[in-house]
Structure formats: C-alpha cells, structure tokens
Design a protein around this motif. Structure first.
Motif, PDB file in Angstrom:
ATOM      1  N   ALA A   1       0.831  -1.200   0.000  1.00 58.54           N
ATOM      2  CA  ALA A   1       0.000   0.000   0.000  1.00 58.54           C
ATOM      3  C   ALA A   1       0.872   1.259   0.000  1.00 58.54           C
ATOM      4  N   THR A   2       1.934   1.237   0.782  1.00 57.08           N
ATOM      5  CA  THR A   2       2.838   2.396   0.842  1.00 57.08           C
ATOM      6  C   THR A   2       3.470   2.681  -0.512  1.00 57.08           C
ATOM      7  N   GLN A   3       3.924   1.646  -1.201  1.00 54.79           N
ATOM      8  CA  GLN A   3       4.530   1.824  -2.528  1.00 54.79           C
ATOM      9  C   GLN A   3       3.516   2.356  -3.533  1.00 54.79           C
ATOM     10  N   ILE A   4       2.293   1.842  -3.462  1.00 57.21           N
ATOM     11  CA  ILE A   4       1.240   2.261  -4.396  1.00 57.21           C
ATOM     12  C   ILE A   4       0.901   3.735  -4.186  1.00 57.21           C
ATOM     13  N   ILE A   5       0.740   4.140  -2.920  1.00 57.78           N
ATOM     14  CA  ILE A   5       0.420   5.536  -2.610  1.00 57.78           C
ATOM     15  C   ILE A   5       1.560   6.455  -3.043  1.00 57.78           C
ATOM     16  N   ASP A   6       2.790   6.028  -2.801  1.00 56.42           N
ATOM     17  CA  ASP A   6       3.961   6.788  -3.269  1.00 56.42           C
ATOM     18  C   ASP A   6       3.886   7.040  -4.774  1.00 56.42           C
ATOM     19  N   ARG A   7       3.672   5.964  -5.520  1.00 53.69           N
ATOM     20  CA  ARG A   7       3.704   6.046  -6.986  1.00 53.69           C
ATOM     21  C   ARG A   7       2.560   6.893  -7.540  1.00 53.69           C
ATOM     22  N   LEU A   8       1.357   6.738  -6.983  1.00 52.61           N
ATOM     23  CA  LEU A   8       0.195   7.431  -7.530  1.00 52.61           C
ATOM     24  C   LEU A   8       0.103   8.888  -7.088  1.00 52.61           C
TER      25      LEU A   8
ATOM     26  N   ASP B   1       4.608  11.678 -12.478  1.00 49.46           N
ATOM     27  CA  ASP B   1       3.615  11.177 -13.426  1.00 49.46           C
ATOM     28  C   ASP B   1       2.484  10.416 -12.742  1.00 49.46           C
ATOM     29  N   GLY B   2       2.391  10.530 -11.429  1.00 49.00           N
ATOM     30  CA  GLY B   2       1.354   9.822 -10.690  1.00 49.00           C
ATOM     31  C   GLY B   2      -0.041  10.279 -11.088  1.00 49.00           C
ATOM     32  N   LEU B   3      -0.966   9.339 -11.215  1.00 54.03           N
ATOM     33  CA  LEU B   3      -2.334   9.638 -11.650  1.00 54.03           C
ATOM     34  C   LEU B   3      -3.021  10.671 -10.762  1.00 54.03           C
ATOM     35  N   LEU B   4      -2.740  10.619  -9.467  1.00 54.01           N
ATOM     36  CA  LEU B   4      -3.498  11.440  -8.523  1.00 54.01           C
ATOM     37  C   LEU B   4      -2.782  12.722  -8.098  1.00 54.01           C
ATOM     38  N   VAL B   5      -1.648  13.004  -8.702  1.00 55.42           N
ATOM     39  CA  VAL B   5      -0.903  14.215  -8.341  1.00 55.42           C
ATOM     40  C   VAL B   5      -1.706  15.472  -8.678  1.00 55.42           C
ATOM     41  N   ASP B   6      -2.334  15.507  -9.859  1.00 51.25           N
ATOM     42  CA  ASP B   6      -3.095  16.690 -10.268  1.00 51.25           C
ATOM     43  C   ASP B   6      -4.542  16.362 -10.620  1.00 51.25           C
ATOM     44  N   GLU B   7      -5.050  15.283 -10.090  1.00 49.14           N
ATOM     45  CA  GLU B   7      -6.422  14.866 -10.373  1.00 49.14           C
ATOM     46  C   GLU B   7      -7.448  15.785  -9.720  1.00 49.14           C
TER      47      GLU B   7
ATOM     48  N   LEU C   1     -10.773  17.096 -11.570  1.00 45.77           N
ATOM     49  CA  LEU C   1     -12.008  16.430 -11.164  1.00 45.77           C
ATOM     50  C   LEU C   1     -13.140  17.432 -10.979  1.00 45.77           C
ATOM     51  N   TYR C   2     -12.903  18.460 -10.190  1.00 42.46           N
ATOM     52  CA  TYR C   2     -13.973  19.413  -9.876  1.00 42.46           C
ATOM     53  C   TYR C   2     -14.307  20.322 -11.058  1.00 42.46           C
ATOM     54  N   HIS C   3     -13.299  20.733 -11.810  1.00 40.23           N
ATOM     55  CA  HIS C   3     -13.571  21.615 -12.946  1.00 40.23           C
ATOM     56  C   HIS C   3     -14.288  20.872 -14.079  1.00 40.23           C
ATOM     57  N   SER C   4     -14.165  19.562 -14.132  1.00 40.49           N
ATOM     58  CA  SER C   4     -14.875  18.804 -15.163  1.00 40.49           C
ATOM     59  C   SER C   4     -16.342  18.603 -14.806  1.00 40.49           C
TER      60      SER C   4
ATOM     61  N   TYR D   1     -10.267  10.636  -1.575  1.00 38.86           N
ATOM     62  CA  TYR D   1      -9.154  11.226  -2.323  1.00 38.86           C
ATOM     63  C   TYR D   1      -9.037  12.724  -2.068  1.00 38.86           C
ATOM     64  N   SER D   2     -10.165  13.434  -2.048  1.00 39.45           N
ATOM     65  CA  SER D   2     -10.126  14.887  -1.826  1.00 39.45           C
ATOM     66  C   SER D   2      -9.504  15.215  -0.476  1.00 39.45           C
ATOM     67  N   LEU D   3      -9.904  14.482   0.550  1.00 39.31           N
ATOM     68  CA  LEU D   3      -9.351  14.712   1.883  1.00 39.31           C
ATOM     69  C   LEU D   3      -7.850  14.451   1.898  1.00 39.31           C
ATOM     70  N   PHE D   4      -7.416  13.354   1.257  1.00 38.21           N
ATOM     71  CA  PHE D   4      -5.999  13.014   1.229  1.00 38.21           C
ATOM     72  C   PHE D   4      -5.200  14.048   0.440  1.00 38.21           C
ATOM     73  N   TYR D   5      -5.739  14.462  -0.695  1.00 46.69           N
ATOM     74  CA  TYR D   5      -5.043  15.444  -1.537  1.00 46.69           C
ATOM     75  C   TYR D   5      -4.791  16.740  -0.760  1.00 46.69           C
ATOM     76  N   LEU D   6      -5.837  17.241  -0.109  1.00 41.43           N
ATOM     77  CA  LEU D   6      -5.717  18.513   0.587  1.00 41.43           C
ATOM     78  C   LEU D   6      -4.827  18.409   1.821  1.00 41.43           C
ATOM     79  N   LYS D   7      -4.764  17.238   2.408  1.00 38.32           N
ATOM     80  CA  LYS D   7      -3.959  17.044   3.609  1.00 38.32           C
ATOM     81  C   LYS D   7      -2.483  16.828   3.281  1.00 38.32           C
ATOM     82  N   PHE D   8      -2.199  16.077   2.203  1.00 44.61           N
ATOM     83  CA  PHE D   8      -0.820  15.640   1.993  1.00 44.61           C
ATOM     84  C   PHE D   8      -0.199  15.999   0.636  1.00 44.61           C
ATOM     85  N   ILE D   9      -1.000  16.147  -0.402  1.00 49.71           N
ATOM     86  CA  ILE D   9      -0.420  16.318  -1.735  1.00 49.71           C
ATOM     87  C   ILE D   9      -0.281  17.784  -2.120  1.00 49.71           C
ATOM     88  N   GLU D  10      -1.320  18.588  -1.897  1.00 51.50           N
ATOM     89  CA  GLU D  10      -1.361  19.947  -2.438  1.00 51.50           C
ATOM     90  C   GLU D  10      -0.176  20.805  -1.987  1.00 51.50           C
TER      91      GLU D  10
END
Length: 478
Positions: A222-229, A234-240, A244-247, A320-329
């Motif tokens: 799970a840790t490796q998958i979250i790292d990669r995505l 080029d991770g799918l969820l880096v700028d998703e 997502l919301y604008h679409s 995903y939204s909660l995770f993005y705002l907490k850790f990715i953005e």
C-alpha cells in the motif's frame, strides 16, 4: 474483456430493462471515475448498436461532427453521412439508422456524458425530448441509456425535469464507489494479493473508485502504491483534484472552497458555518452548490441526534479529496519514499482517524450486521456538545439510534494493532456516555461499541465498559 465486479443491484436493474416489453429510458449518474460507462457497456454489450459521448466545453458544431462520426462508424459506409445542421436533424439520422434494427432485436442506444451535450442554447435537450416522446417511447424493443458525471445536472435537468421529460425516466441508478468488499473482490480479480489492512489503507486514500483502483499493481505494498500514484511526477493522482472538480461544475472554485473548508473540519460543519467559512451568501445559490456536492458524492449530510434540519452536519465524504488537501497539495517532498516518511507524522494520525471514521459511516450495514441489529430500524448520526464557560465538551464519532429503545455509542479507532484502553481513556469514555445522557435526557439504554481495525485488547478497563465490538474484517463483508 474485463469482468464486471460487484454492482449486483445495478446489473439487475439494467437486466430488467432488457426483458421489459416497453421502451426504457435509463439514467445512470454518479461522480467521475466511478465506472458508469463500464457498467453500461458490460451489461448491454450484446445489444449496443450506437454509443456517443459528449465532449466537455466542445461547441455545438464539434458535438454534431462527433455524432456524425459515431453514426458513420456503426454504418461502416465508405461515404460518411453529412454533418447534421442541428440536433433535430441528428436525431432523425439516428432514427433512420435504428429503425430497421428494432424490427429484429432489442437494441440499446447509449449517450455518455449527457450533460456535456446539453449546453445552454445548444438545442440538444429539447431535440432529445422530441426524439424520445415522438419516437423512442413507442418502441418496445428500444433502450436509451443516458449517463453523466455531473450528477446534479442529471437530477435537475433529467430526473426532476418539469418539461418534456417529466416522469419519462423509467429506471435510474446512482452509481456509488465500491464498498470494501467490492474493492477486495476487484483487486483479487486483477491478481493483486493484499491483506485487509493494506486494502483499507488504500481505500482511505483512493476510496472505492474503480479508475483509481485500476492503477494498483500486483507485488506492491500500500505504501509503494500511494507513493507512486500521489508523489511521483507522473502519478495519476498528483493533479487529479482540480481536474475532477472543474470537469463537473461550471463554477468549480466555489465548490472547491466548500470542500477545503470541510477538509479542515473532520467533525463537519453546519450550513451556517459553511457560509461563514467560505464567505458565501445565504440563499438558493448556496443551497444548490451544497446539493451539487452531495449529489456528486463528495459531501454527506447527517442529522445530529435530536436536532432539526437547520442543524444538519455536512462532512467531506470523498477520500481522495481529503488526502489530496492534507498531503499532496502543499507537499514539498516528492518521489519514492515520500509516503513512508509522512505516514509516521502526527498529521497522519489525525488524517487516518478521520478517514477511517468516514469509511465506517459508509459501511453502516456491515456494522449493524456485526452487532446483530441488521433487522432493526436505525438512524445514524454524529453528535457533539460544546459547553459554555464551564463543563466539558465531547464528541461521538457515530451514534446508532435504534427503534428497540437502545443506542450504540460507537468509538472509532484506527490502529495497526490491537487497540488498548488505559485508565485515563476509560474515564474519558465513561464521561462521554454521561455527558451524552445528561445533555440529551435520553431514557434509552446506551451500549458503548468499539469499532477498530484489530479489536480492543482485553483488560480491566475494557470489561464492563465495552458492550460491542466491530473489527476491520466485519467491514469487508458483503
């Protein structure tokens, strides 16, 4: 062809349309990436004669050209038909193509991303109304399936249509993300061998969104998958997130502002608090905005115990939204190993608790089954008490109010081992029960219920205090 996993209830609805002796207009809606298109294609693979998808922000001319191209492909004609001058003309082209086929078998016409076709002044929706009412509704061998990620648009313009499509939808499906059971089944079908704790960690980040789950590779933790995505360039969820919301929403910045406000308040906000946090104006526009987020599955609504609708609590429901705002953005760290470092931080502990709590709300049926009350009518909510200058406040993660004059006070704890109740925590739990009883004046019997990953360790503080237990494995059941 990839196998359709789960979705048993939804498949039955679509099959009922196939065996119907009447024309069927089927509407499927739900958030982006949840698998609507795949569901329809799989269920109707033997009957689909034409599929056409709207394009976001495309002009009417571009949409009509794409429609002509879709018809040309199924006609297999060396000379494609002329591009229709209007949607009325386009539907006449479709009728002429479908009419001979309807005489031989049951056929399905599929309009994907339907809301993107119905832009203002496009003439599409009125032409579709005429197409269905004057021709389609009379064809007993016809199913027209319409699908859209802009769930609020589908509800307002189609399901609750006040004009020519009023009460014309014969079957509708709101497609939700996979449950934990469906997620586990889906990953096994793709030969991904992860235990329940690893899958739960992924679900806390990705939710039950098939498009995201599809990116999981076998042989990775799970840790490796979250790292990669989430943390590689080029991770799918880096700028998703913003895509997502604008679409989905025309004025997405306002929706994003509400989502960010809710992400900062895991216990949720009332409508009044949302308005204050986001500097909105009270009125129909704000009501519509919140409804759009709810219909699209990003926000959930809870009515607190003994409270009215004005005091309803709204919580961010999209993992995903909660995770993005907490850790990715705002993350400066990227690359392999990023999540390993973040997952030992204090912010991880607060996020994991909120994410696990949200998942438990989505698996209420599994919790009820685990404590043996599946046949009893219940109402679920959270509860919080904020005192004045004196006294202690408290918060209840999940409250299951039962018709048999009992209430389960659920304490939800995420951990990587057995959870231990020590003396101070036992005192805090008892205080919580006492405050709830005192403030609500309830006469119902209270059962303290622990909802944890690996259970609660037996000791003198647990005995006599905890009445029921729900484990992670219970949440993975059908």
């Amino acid at each position: 062809m990839e196998k359709l996993i789960g979705r048993e209830q939804e498949k039955n609805i679509l099959i009922d349309a196939l065996i119907s002796n009447e024309a069927e207009l089927v509407a499927v809606y739900g958030r982006r990436r949840v698998g609507k298109t795949f569901l329809i294609r799989q269920a109707y693979s033997q009957h689909l004669i034409c599929e056409f998808s709207g394009v976001h922000h495309a002009s009417v001319q571009e949409q009509l050209e794409n429609f002509r191209n879709a018809i040309a492909l199924v006609l297999k004609s060396p000379i494609p038909p002329a591009v229709p001058k209007s949607w009325t003309e386009a539907f006449l082209l479709l009728i002429n193509f479908a009419e001979p086929l309807l005489k031989r078998k049951k056929v399905v016409i599929f309009f994907d991303e339907f809301p993107w076709l119905g832009a203002p002044k496009s003439g599409f929706l009125s032409a579709f109304e005429y197409f269905w009412n004057s021709w389609g509704s009379k064809k007993s061998n016809l199913i027209v399936a319409i699908c859209g990620s802009a769930a609020s648009w589908m509800i307002q313009k189609i399901i609750n249509n006040k004009g020519g499509l009023h009460n014309r939808i014969t079957k509708r499906i709101r497609l939700l993300p996979f449950s934990l059971y469906e997620t586990s089944t889906y990953l096994k079908s793709r030969l991904v061998n992860l235990d329940q704790y690893q899958i739960l960690q992924l679900y806390m980040v990705l939710g039950g969104i098939p498009h995201y789950l599809k990116e999981i590779r076998k042989g990775e933790s799970a840790t490796q998958i979250i790292d990669r995505l989430c943390f590689t360039k080029d991770g799918l969820l880096v700028d998703e997130f913003y895509n997502l919301y604008h679409s989905l929403f025309e004025m997405a910045d306002r929706h994003i502002a509400v989502v960010k406000a809710l992400a900062g308040k895991p216990s949720g906000l009332t409508r009044k608090e949302i308005i204050e946090e986001c500097d909105l104006i009270s009125g129909g526009g704000t009501t519509k905005l919140i409804e759009e987020l709810m219909e699209s599955g990003f926000v959930q609504f809870y009515l607190p115990f003994q409270k009215n609708v004005k005091e309803a609590i709204y919580k961010l429901a999209d993992e995903y939204s909660l995770f993005y705002l907490k850790f990715i953005e705002q993350s400066r760290a990227t690359g392999h190993g990023t999540w390993m470092k973040k997952s030992v931080s204090q912010s991880w502990r607060s996020w994991s608790g909120a994410a696990f709590e949200s998942i438990c709300f989505k698996h209420i049926n599994q919790i009820k089954n685990a404590i043996g009350i599946s046949g009893i009518y219940t109402e679920e909510s959270a509860w919080r008490f904020v005192p004045g200058k004196i006294g202690n406040g408290t918060q209840i993660d999940l409250l299951v109010d039962r018709q048999d004059v009992c209430i389960n006070i659920c304490e939800i704890k995420f951990s990587n081992s057995e959870f231990i109740i020590d003396k101070p925590y036992a005192v805090a739990l008892q205080d919580k029960m006492n405050i709830f009883k005192e403030q609500t004046k309830t006469k119902k019997t209270l059962f303290l219920t622990m909802v944890t990953t690996y259970g609660t360790k037996d000791n003198i503080y647990k005995t006599g205090l905890v009445q029921n237990e729900v484990l992670m494995e219970d949440l993975f059941k059908l």
